[in-house]
Design a protein around this motif. Structure first.
Motif, PDB file in Angstrom:
ATOM      1  N   LYS A 105       0.838  -1.208   0.000  1.00 35.60           N
ATOM      2  CA  LYS A 105       0.000   0.000   0.000  1.00 35.60           C
ATOM      3  C   LYS A 105       0.869   1.253   0.000  1.00 35.60           C
ATOM      4  CE  LYS A 105      -3.867  -2.146   2.485  1.00 35.60           C
ATOM      5  NZ  LYS A 105      -4.657  -2.157   3.754  1.00 35.60           N
ATOM      6  N   ALA A 106       1.936   1.220   0.795  1.00 33.67           N
ATOM      7  CA  ALA A 106       2.837   2.371   0.846  1.00 33.67           C
ATOM      8  C   ALA A 106       3.484   2.614  -0.517  1.00 33.67           C
ATOM      9  CB  ALA A 106       3.908   2.152   1.909  1.00 33.67           C
ATOM     10  N   ARG A 107       3.817   1.534  -1.223  1.00 32.93           N
ATOM     11  CA  ARG A 107       4.445   1.700  -2.547  1.00 32.93           C
ATOM     12  C   ARG A 107       3.503   2.402  -3.509  1.00 32.93           C
ATOM     13  NH1 ARG A 107       6.520   3.459  -5.887  1.00 32.93           N
ATOM     14  NH2 ARG A 107       8.119   2.726  -7.357  1.00 32.93           N
ATOM     15  N   ARG A 108       2.226   2.058  -3.466  1.00 28.67           N
ATOM     16  CA  ARG A 108       1.271   2.728  -4.348  1.00 28.67           C
ATOM     17  C   ARG A 108       1.160   4.216  -3.994  1.00 28.67           C
ATOM     18  NH1 ARG A 108      -1.286  -2.368  -3.614  1.00 28.67           N
ATOM     19  NH2 ARG A 108      -2.597  -1.604  -1.914  1.00 28.67           N
ATOM     20  N   LEU A 109       1.208   4.508  -2.701  1.00 31.02           N
ATOM     21  CA  LEU A 109       1.112   5.906  -2.275  1.00 31.02           C
ATOM     22  C   LEU A 109       2.377   6.680  -2.625  1.00 31.02           C
ATOM     23  CD1 LEU A 109      -0.642   5.385   1.168  1.00 31.02           C
ATOM     24  CD2 LEU A 109      -1.646   6.308  -0.922  1.00 31.02           C
ATOM     25  N   TYR A 110       3.528   6.030  -2.618  1.00 29.66           N
ATOM     26  CA  TYR A 110       4.752   6.687  -3.066  1.00 29.66           C
ATOM     27  C   TYR A 110       4.616   7.120  -4.535  1.00 29.66           C
ATOM     28  CZ  TYR A 110       8.262   6.390   0.664  1.00 29.66           C
ATOM     29  OH  TYR A 110       8.996   6.590   1.818  1.00 29.66           O
ATOM     30  N   THR A 111       3.914   6.317  -5.322  1.00 34.81           N
ATOM     31  CA  THR A 111       3.682   6.686  -6.722  1.00 34.81           C
ATOM     32  C   THR A 111       2.886   7.989  -6.798  1.00 34.81           C
ATOM     33  OG1 THR A 111       3.739   4.369  -7.429  1.00 34.81           O
ATOM     34  CG2 THR A 111       2.662   5.942  -8.901  1.00 34.81           C
ATOM     35  N   GLY A 112       1.891   8.121  -5.933  1.00 34.39           N
ATOM     36  CA  GLY A 112       1.114   9.357  -5.893  1.00 34.39           C
ATOM     37  C   GLY A 112       1.966  10.543  -5.476  1.00 34.39           C
ATOM     38  N   TRP A 113       2.815  10.332  -4.487  1.00 31.07           N
ATOM     39  CA  TRP A 113       3.740  11.396  -4.075  1.00 31.07           C
ATOM     40  C   TRP A 113       4.642  11.799  -5.243  1.00 31.07           C
ATOM     41  CZ3 TRP A 113       6.359  10.467   1.356  1.00 31.07           C
ATOM     42  CH2 TRP A 113       5.411  10.719   2.369  1.00 31.07           C
ATOM     43  N   ALA A 114       5.149  10.814  -5.970  1.00 35.27           N
ATOM     44  CA  ALA A 114       6.063  11.099  -7.081  1.00 35.27           C
ATOM     45  C   ALA A 114       5.372  11.943  -8.143  1.00 35.27           C
ATOM     46  CB  ALA A 114       6.578   9.795  -7.680  1.00 35.27           C
ATOM     47  N   GLU A 115       4.109  11.658  -8.399  1.00 32.42           N
ATOM     48  CA  GLU A 115       3.360  12.461  -9.371  1.00 32.42           C
ATOM     49  C   GLU A 115       3.230  13.899  -8.907  1.00 32.42           C
ATOM     50  OE1 GLU A 115      -0.257  10.299  -9.712  1.00 32.42           O
ATOM     51  OE2 GLU A 115       0.601   8.721 -10.996  1.00 32.42           O
ATOM     52  N   ARG A 116       2.986  14.095  -7.597  1.00 34.04           N
ATOM     53  CA  ARG A 116       2.876  15.448  -7.056  1.00 34.04           C
ATOM     54  C   ARG A 116       4.233  16.139  -7.023  1.00 34.04           C
ATOM     55  NH1 ARG A 116      -0.177  14.254  -1.520  1.00 34.04           N
ATOM     56  NH2 ARG A 116       0.203  16.487  -1.167  1.00 34.04           N
ATOM     57  N   ALA A 117       5.293  15.376  -6.771  1.00 31.73           N
ATOM     58  CA  ALA A 117       6.640  15.948  -6.691  1.00 31.73           C
ATOM     59  C   ALA A 117       7.226  16.218  -8.072  1.00 31.73           C
ATOM     60  CB  ALA A 117       7.561  15.009  -5.920  1.00 31.73           C
ATOM     61  N   GLY A 118       6.734  15.514  -9.073  1.00 28.54           N
ATOM     62  CA  GLY A 118       7.248  15.692 -10.424  1.00 28.54           C
ATOM     63  C   GLY A 118       8.548  14.960 -10.687  1.00 28.54           C
ATOM     64  N   GLU A 119       8.885  13.985  -9.839  1.00 29.17           N
ATOM     65  CA  GLU A 119      10.093  13.189 -10.055  1.00 29.17           C
ATOM     66  C   GLU A 119       9.976  11.871  -9.302  1.00 29.17           C
ATOM     67  OE1 GLU A 119      13.580  15.121  -8.567  1.00 29.17           O
ATOM     68  OE2 GLU A 119      12.629  15.702  -6.673  1.00 29.17           O
TER      69      GLU A 119
END
Length: 342
Positions: A61-75
């Motif tokens: 679950k955390a890995r999927r949320l890291y993907t969301g963070w990456a989209e917001r961070a732009g990297e």
């Protein structure tokens, strides 16, 4: 609703950012630089592999949320190089991954699927979803997102009030409806003000970095052995941390003695077991941790005060942010996971 978050490590910042996203009035207290103590460094291992199926599921679950963070961070925030588990615990961790339905493979030493600068003597567990968390990128993302909600002040003590919790910083106090304590080594003292008994024992820990030899496998996978964790900390650099005899790294023995003992043990290990690494220290990272907690998540609540503690929490950061934000809002307590849940 007003919520106070005490501590701006990766967990405190994650919860703060999630509370902001939900429109909550939140203040995060931090006397020093955010993510400068237990969340310090340039990289961390991400892995689905754990000894308990519930921890594997939470990591997914955390890995999927890291993907969301990456989209917001732009990297990208995680380099997906994979993680290798080696040692007597390999079969148990493989069984936990199987029970959780996580992709994995067990291979023999010398397998072309292994890209680690180490000499392995037994079967190894491949966690293809594992990799290396880029701590500096995560720090930039979280600090930027939390910016105006960060208060550079130390939370000295807390006390209950008829309507919630009062947080004292020197002679100044502010009242909140709820408080989240995630202050690392400072958590036990603050939690005690609320009648919460959090683990307070500490020991010293040091991670050392060494040069990778030119012929080391590339890109190297992260590696966890029976008593060490290892990963790339920068291009051409290999970081190694080791489990030590508690007597050698005890709090009472002092930091200097612990660093010397750790340096001797880790350098000897690198010399004997890591043919792809030069046994020459080029960097070190010091931190403290609570002995005996191991992997696992534990949450403690007393009224409007919630405290969280555990080890190796960085990989769960975005998930902890969601869980803790929701609990601060509705007064619930997240479910413990790993060995703490037994």
């Amino acid at each position: 609703m007003k919520i106070g978050v005490l501590g701006a490590g990766v967990v405190g910042l994650s919860a703060t950012v999630e509370l902001i996203r939900r429109g909550i009035d939140v203040t995060c207290y931090e006397a020093g630089t955010p993510m400068a103590e237990r969340s310090a460094g340039d990289s961390r291992i991400f892995r689905l592999a754990h000894a308990y199926p519930d921890m594997v599921e939470l990591a997914a679950k955390a890995r999927r949320l890291y993907t969301g963070w990456a989209e917001r961070a732009g990297e990208a925030l995680i380099d997906e190089v994979g993680t290798v588990i080696s040692g007597d615990h390999t079969s148990a961790w493989a069984a936990a991954m199987a029970a959780a339905g996580a992709g994995h493979e067990v291979v023999e030493p010398g397998s072309p699927l292994l890209r680690v600068p180490a000499r392995l003597s037994g079967p190894a567990l491949l966690d293809p979803a594992g990799g290396m968390i880029r701590v500096d990128r995560v720090r930039t993302f979280l600090v930027t997102a939390a910016a105006s909600h960060l208060r550079q002040a130390r939370a000295d003590k807390i006390e209950s009030t008829p309507g919630g919790v009062r947080v004292w910083s020197g002679p100044t106090a502010e009242e909140f409806d709820a408080v989240l304590i995630c202050a690392g080594a400072g958590t036990p003292a603050l939690a005690a003000d609320a009648g919460i008994d959090a683990p307070s024992a500490l020991e010293h820990h040091v991670r050392f970095s060494f040069p990778l030899r030119p012929d080391a496998p590339q890109p190297p996978q992260c590696l966890i052995t029976q008593h060490t964790y290892q990963h790339s900390s920068a291009p051409g650099t290999w970081a190694v941390g080791a489990d030590m005899d508690p007597a050698a790294v005890s709090w009472e023995g002092g930091r200097e003695a612990a660093e010397l003992a750790s340096l001797a043990a880790v350098t000897a290990y690198v010399t004997e077991e890591l043919p792809g690494v030069e046994p020459r220290v080029i960097d070190r990272l010091y931190c403290t941790h609570n002995p005996g907690l191991s992997d696992g998540l534990q949450f403690l609540r007393q009224g409007p005060v919630l405290a969280v503690h555990g080890e190796n929490l960085f990989k769960f950061a975005p998930l902890l942010g969601e869980l803790l934000a929701q609990s601060c809002i509705d007064g619930s307590t997240p479910t413990d996971a790993g060995p703490n849940a037994a």
